[in-house]
Design an enzyme around this catalytic site. Structure first.
Site, short mmCIF file in Angstrom:
data_model
loop_
_atom_site.label_atom_id
_atom_site.label_comp_id
_atom_site.label_asym_id
_atom_site.label_seq_id
_atom_site.Cartn_x
_atom_site.Cartn_y
_atom_site.Cartn_z
N LYS A 22 0.83 -1.21 0.00
CA LYS A 22 0.00 0.00 0.00
C LYS A 22 0.87 1.26 0.00
CE LYS A 22 -2.27 -0.91 3.85
NZ LYS A 22 -1.67 -2.18 4.27
N ARG A 97 -9.55 0.99 8.86
CA ARG A 97 -9.03 -0.30 9.28
C ARG A 97 -10.08 -1.11 10.05
NH1 ARG A 97 -3.29 0.39 8.76
NH2 ARG A 97 -2.08 -1.16 9.90
N ARG A 143 11.33 -5.76 4.65
CA ARG A 143 11.14 -4.32 4.46
C ARG A 143 12.17 -3.49 5.23
NH1 ARG A 143 5.20 -2.19 4.86
NH2 ARG A 143 5.18 -3.23 6.89
N ARG A 176 11.11 -1.31 10.65
CA ARG A 176 10.08 -0.79 11.55
C ARG A 176 10.03 -1.66 12.81
NH1 ARG A 176 4.71 0.12 8.17
NH2 ARG A 176 3.94 -0.85 10.06
N ARG A 187 -0.43 -8.58 13.89
CA ARG A 187 -0.87 -7.59 12.88
C ARG A 187 -1.72 -8.25 11.81
NH1 ARG A 187 4.28 -5.10 10.71
NH2 ARG A 187 2.91 -3.75 9.51
#
Ligand code: AMP
Length: 233
Positions: A22, A97, A143, A176, A187
């Site tokens: 996203k 969300r 990531r 992160r 998550r």
């Protein structure tokens, strides 16, 4: 560089699980259409880093991979959406969300923001990125982000030229805090349980457009641009 500088694009909602791409796609839409990316995750992380009241309330919840409460997030989004740079449109990345957030957004667009002097369309175009579960895990664990310019890399699929260093400005890349293996599962569970109903909400109202997020990044971007162009045709 924005290719279109005057046309109203309207609100765009990007849906998809953590790691679906996203953020990457939102940045490309932002550059192409010259409208801001509004990432609730980024805004919350900014608040955490600045130590604001909101940041203090959100910090522990985010570290556990759970969702920050609707009221705090919605107030933050309302504050952001009334800024003048949203006039021609914006991309919501990571919001809504929960089903409650989706209902809240519709009510806001209907009552507060739908001002006839704004060229912005009232209802968001909702694009869902579908990605295979194993791909998601690789995307999240790989990531890395540049803390200086926000550029996103992936050590598996899109590594920087020099290990762990940003190609653009030479800054050391960071992971992160919530991309650690033990936080990923909560998550993804939060996504399944709380965010799936958002897709169903938009599906019911005939506004959900699914895009295959498992193909190379440029192909995903092309498909999103095609959807947006079709929508405005
Ligand atoms: P993201 O960068 O979108 O993956 O978001 C990182 C974290 O911020 C999430 O795991 C949540 O804790 C929090 N967060 C971001 N957006 C929302 C939202 N719309 N509602 C509740 N919590 C959110």
């Amino acid at each position: 560089m924005a290719q279109e500088t005057s046309r109203a694009v309207g609100p765009i909602v990007l849906l998809g699980p953590p790691g679906a791409g996203k953020g990457t796609q939102a940045k490309r839409i932002m550059e192409h259409y010259g409208i801001p990316q509004i990432s609730t995750g980024d805004l919350l992380r900014e608040n955490v880093n600045l130590g604001t009241e909101l940041g203090q309330a959100a910090k522990a919840v985010m570290a556990r991979g759970e969702l920050v409460c609707d009221e705090l997030v919605c107030n933050m989004v309302r504050h952001r959406l009334i800024q003048p740079d949203t006039r021609r449109g914006y991309i919501l990345d990571g919001f809504p969300r929960t089903a409650a957030q989706a209902g809240w957004l519709d009510a806001l667009l209907d009552h507060e923001l739908f001002d006839k002097s704004r060229p912005t369309r009232a209802w968001p175009i909702v694009i869902q990125l579908d990605v295979d579960y194993n791909q998601l895990l690789l995307r999240i664990t790989g990531r890395r982000t540049c803390p200086a310019d926000g550029k996103i890399y992936n050590v598996h699929f899109q590594p920087p030229r020099v290990d762990e260093i940003c190609d653009i400005d030479g800054t050391k890349l960071v992971s992160r805090n919530d991309d650690r293996l033990e936080v990923i599962q909560p998550r993804l569970t939060a996504y399944q349980e709380q965010t799936r109903p958002v897709a169903e909400y938009y599906q019911r109202t005939g506004r959900l457009i699914s895009v295959n997020g498992d193909v190379p990044m440029d192909a995903v971007t092309d498909e999103i641009f095609r959807v947006l162009e079709d929508h405005h045709a």
